[in-house]
Design a protein around this motif. Structure first.
Motif, PDB file in Angstrom:
ATOM      1  N   GLN A  76       0.797  -1.224   0.000  1.00  0.00           N
ATOM      2  CA  GLN A  76       0.000   0.000   0.000  1.00  0.00           C
ATOM      3  C   GLN A  76       0.836   1.283   0.000  1.00  0.00           C
ATOM      4  N   PHE A  77       1.952   1.277   0.704  1.00  0.00           N
ATOM      5  CA  PHE A  77       2.680   2.536   0.919  1.00  0.00           C
ATOM      6  C   PHE A  77       3.949   2.702   0.089  1.00  0.00           C
ATOM      7  N   LEU A  78       4.466   1.622  -0.464  1.00  0.00           N
ATOM      8  CA  LEU A  78       5.751   1.723  -1.175  1.00  0.00           C
ATOM      9  C   LEU A  78       5.726   2.668  -2.386  1.00  0.00           C
ATOM     10  N   PRO A  79       4.673   2.636  -3.216  1.00  0.00           N
ATOM     11  CA  PRO A  79       4.716   3.483  -4.413  1.00  0.00           C
ATOM     12  C   PRO A  79       4.802   4.994  -4.118  1.00  0.00           C
ATOM     13  N   ALA A  80       4.325   5.433  -2.965  1.00  0.00           N
ATOM     14  CA  ALA A  80       4.260   6.880  -2.719  1.00  0.00           C
ATOM     15  C   ALA A  80       5.183   7.379  -1.610  1.00  0.00           C
ATOM     16  N   HIS A  81       5.938   6.488  -1.001  1.00  0.00           N
ATOM     17  CA  HIS A  81       6.787   6.913   0.118  1.00  0.00           C
ATOM     18  C   HIS A  81       8.207   6.360  -0.020  1.00  0.00           C
ATOM     19  N   SER A  82       9.097   6.858   0.836  1.00  0.00           N
ATOM     20  CA  SER A  82      10.494   6.404   0.819  1.00  0.00           C
ATOM     21  C   SER A  82      10.580   4.903   1.127  1.00  0.00           C
ATOM     22  N   ALA A  83      11.339   4.177   0.288  1.00  0.00           N
ATOM     23  CA  ALA A  83      11.426   2.716   0.435  1.00  0.00           C
ATOM     24  C   ALA A  83      11.980   2.321   1.807  1.00  0.00           C
ATOM     25  N   GLY A  84      13.012   3.020   2.254  1.00  0.00           N
ATOM     26  CA  GLY A  84      13.624   2.701   3.547  1.00  0.00           C
ATOM     27  C   GLY A  84      12.625   2.841   4.681  1.00  0.00           C
ATOM     28  N   ALA A  85      11.861   3.951   4.642  1.00  0.00           N
ATOM     29  CA  ALA A  85      10.886   4.201   5.709  1.00  0.00           C
ATOM     30  C   ALA A  85       9.774   3.159   5.682  1.00  0.00           C
ATOM     31  N   VAL A  86       9.302   2.810   4.468  1.00  0.00           N
ATOM     32  CA  VAL A  86       8.203   1.840   4.356  1.00  0.00           C
ATOM     33  C   VAL A  86       8.660   0.453   4.827  1.00  0.00           C
ATOM     34  N   LEU A  87       9.843   0.013   4.380  1.00  0.00           N
ATOM     35  CA  LEU A  87      10.323  -1.321   4.792  1.00  0.00           C
ATOM     36  C   LEU A  87      10.606  -1.358   6.299  1.00  0.00           C
ATOM     37  N   GLY A  88      11.112  -0.235   6.836  1.00  0.00           N
ATOM     38  CA  GLY A  88      11.336  -0.142   8.285  1.00  0.00           C
ATOM     39  C   GLY A  88      10.029  -0.242   9.050  1.00  0.00           C
ATOM     40  N   ALA A  89       9.024   0.529   8.583  1.00  0.00           N
ATOM     41  CA  ALA A  89       7.716   0.524   9.256  1.00  0.00           C
ATOM     42  C   ALA A  89       7.050  -0.846   9.133  1.00  0.00           C
ATOM     43  N   SER A  90       7.199  -1.476   7.972  1.00  0.00           N
ATOM     44  CA  SER A  90       6.595  -2.804   7.766  1.00  0.00           C
ATOM     45  C   SER A  90       7.219  -3.833   8.704  1.00  0.00           C
ATOM     46  N   THR A  91       8.534  -3.726   8.895  1.00  0.00           N
ATOM     47  CA  THR A  91       9.225  -4.678   9.786  1.00  0.00           C
ATOM     48  C   THR A  91       8.774  -4.474  11.235  1.00  0.00           C
ATOM     49  N   VAL A  92       8.631  -3.211  11.631  1.00  0.00           N
ATOM     50  CA  VAL A  92       8.138  -2.923  12.989  1.00  0.00           C
ATOM     51  C   VAL A  92       6.711  -3.476  13.139  1.00  0.00           C
ATOM     52  N   ALA A  93       5.890  -3.284  12.088  1.00  0.00           N
ATOM     53  CA  ALA A  93       4.508  -3.782  12.127  1.00  0.00           C
ATOM     54  C   ALA A  93       4.499  -5.308  12.244  1.00  0.00           C
ATOM     55  N   TRP A  94       5.408  -5.981  11.508  1.00  0.00           N
ATOM     56  CA  TRP A  94       5.512  -7.461  11.617  1.00  0.00           C
ATOM     57  C   TRP A  94       5.769  -7.857  13.078  1.00  0.00           C
ATOM     58  N   ALA A  95       6.745  -7.170  13.695  1.00  0.00           N
ATOM     59  CA  ALA A  95       7.114  -7.506  15.076  1.00  0.00           C
ATOM     60  C   ALA A  95       5.943  -7.249  16.034  1.00  0.00           C
ATOM     61  N   VAL A  96       5.301  -6.085  15.882  1.00  0.00           N
ATOM     62  CA  VAL A  96       4.212  -5.709  16.801  1.00  0.00           C
ATOM     63  C   VAL A  96       3.040  -6.684  16.669  1.00  0.00           C
ATOM     64  N   VAL A  97       2.631  -6.968  15.433  1.00  0.00           N
ATOM     65  CA  VAL A  97       1.479  -7.857  15.214  1.00  0.00           C
ATOM     66  C   VAL A  97       1.803  -9.274  15.710  1.00  0.00           C
ATOM     67  N   SER A  98       3.010  -9.761  15.393  1.00  0.00           N
ATOM     68  CA  SER A  98       3.391 -11.121  15.802  1.00  0.00           C
ATOM     69  C   SER A  98       3.376 -11.255  17.328  1.00  0.00           C
ATOM     70  N   VAL A  99       3.993 -10.287  18.012  1.00  0.00           N
ATOM     71  CA  VAL A  99       4.057 -10.342  19.478  1.00  0.00           C
ATOM     72  C   VAL A  99       2.653 -10.189  20.078  1.00  0.00           C
ATOM     73  N   PHE A 100       1.831  -9.347  19.453  1.00  0.00           N
ATOM     74  CA  PHE A 100       0.464  -9.139  19.939  1.00  0.00           C
ATOM     75  C   PHE A 100      -0.346 -10.447  19.849  1.00  0.00           C
ATOM     76  N   VAL A 101      -0.247 -11.129  18.703  1.00  0.00           N
ATOM     77  CA  VAL A 101      -0.974 -12.398  18.529  1.00  0.00           C
ATOM     78  C   VAL A 101      -0.450 -13.436  19.525  1.00  0.00           C
ATOM     79  N   TRP A 102       0.873 -13.450  19.701  1.00  0.00           N
ATOM     80  CA  TRP A 102       1.485 -14.393  20.660  1.00  0.00           C
ATOM     81  C   TRP A 102       0.986 -14.122  22.077  1.00  0.00           C
ATOM     82  N   GLN A 103       0.890 -12.841  22.446  1.00  0.00           N
ATOM     83  CA  GLN A 103       0.379 -12.457  23.776  1.00  0.00           C
ATOM     84  C   GLN A 103      -1.075 -12.890  23.954  1.00  0.00           C
ATOM     85  N   LEU A 104      -1.875 -12.667  22.894  1.00  0.00           N
ATOM     86  CA  LEU A 104      -3.290 -13.065  22.953  1.00  0.00           C
ATOM     87  C   LEU A 104      -3.405 -14.553  23.246  1.00  0.00           C
ATOM     88  N   ARG A 105      -2.591 -15.340  22.560  1.00  0.00           N
ATOM     89  CA  ARG A 105      -2.650 -16.793  22.730  1.00  0.00           C
ATOM     90  C   ARG A 105      -2.177 -17.186  24.126  1.00  0.00           C
TER      91      ARG A 105
END
Lengths: 113, 163
Positions: free
Chosen positions: B109-138
């Motif tokens: 969604q965000f790569l075409p209109a934003h800086s690649a470094g920022a988008v990949l950085g934000a996506s990696t943080v989102a991966w970590a946050v979502v993964s840990v959140f799901v793990w906590q829920l379980r």
């Protein structure tokens, strides 16, 4: 050829870093999160943006959604089988690989083709 | 009892360099193949491989081996324990793959209109946050509580007793 070598080295390095992090973390279920880290994606997408541009790379990321759904089903099935049946881990993980291909390419043919 | 997240370096000491070399090799090969597939079949097919479980069999086998060895040091047959550890690790990977899904959506969604470094950085943080959140829920048993609530609701709707 040089580009392939760079991809190989970058992919190997990023995958190894995430694998090492997973190795030292406990409990096992938490460490397992790193088994689904975006390691190949980070290595590939970073290089693809530099070579082909952002729009081309975004198309790869869109397809990755299907791959991630396939990964979820693959890992869930592997976990379920290993907890219930006395099969060797290597055979179960390798035996479930066709499932990943079936789901990923099935989603591709239905939604992405 | 809930086990806290901690760092334990014993797995590194027990591992051989060949095992790390194998994972480097698999990771490198899949990344190179993704590049080749993109050249020949385009980005739509190549993108599927970005979430391929490349090192999953090698990692799961390694976990099985470590657990088995640890149990056998204490004179216990560790075959079952090794398989269970690999199963728990796979369950963690299933939770991590939900984070991987969010990584892909944000990048797309965000790569075409934003800086690649920022988008990949934000996506990696989102991966970590979502993964840990799901793990906590379980870990907190939210899944089990929800399942119990749905069963209870179904019993009520079908005319069963609700205490």
């Amino acid at each position: 050829m040089t580009q392939m070598l760079i991809r190989f080295l970058a992919g190997g390095a990023v995958v190894s870093v995430f694998a090492l992090i997973g190795d030292v973390l406990r409990p096992k279920s938490f460490a397992g999160l790193f088994g689904a880290a975006p390691s190949v994606a980070l290595a590939t997408l970073g290089l693809t943006v530099a070579i082909k541009g952002a729009s081309y790379t975004a198309v790869e990321a869109r397809s990755m959604i299907a791959g991630a759904i396939a990964f979820f089903i693959f890992a869930s099935v592997v976990s379920w089988i290993l907890m219930r049946y006395p099969f060797r881990v290597l055979w179960v993980t390798l035996g479930a690989m066709p499932l990943w291909f079936a789901v990923a390419f099935g989603l591709w043919s239905v939604a992405l083709k | 009892m809930r086990m806290p997240v901690k760092v334990d370096g014993s797995a590194l000491r027990d591992s051989k360099w060949s095992q790390y070399a194998l994972r480097f090799l698999f990771g490198g090969i899949v990344t190179a193949i993704a590049g080749l597939v993109a050249q020949h079949y385009g980005p739509v097919i190549a993108g599927l491989l970005l979430a391929f479980p490349a090192i999953f069999p090698a990692s799961a086998t390694l976990i099985e081996k470590h657990e088995k060895q640890q149990k056998e040091k204490n004179g216990i047959n560790g075959t079952v324990r090794g398989r269970q550890a690999a199963s728990v690790d796979a369950a963690g990977s299933a939770m991590g793959s939900l984070g991987l899904l969010v990584f892909a959506v944000i990048t797309w969604q965000f790569l075409p209109a934003h800086s690649a470094g920022a988008v990949l950085g934000a996506s990696t943080v989102a991966w970590a946050v979502v993964s840990v959140f799901v793990w906590q829920l379980r870990k907190r048993g939210v899944y089990s509580a929800t399942k119990a609530a749905v069963r209870s609701f179904a019993r009520t709707k079908s005319g069963g007793l609700q205490c």
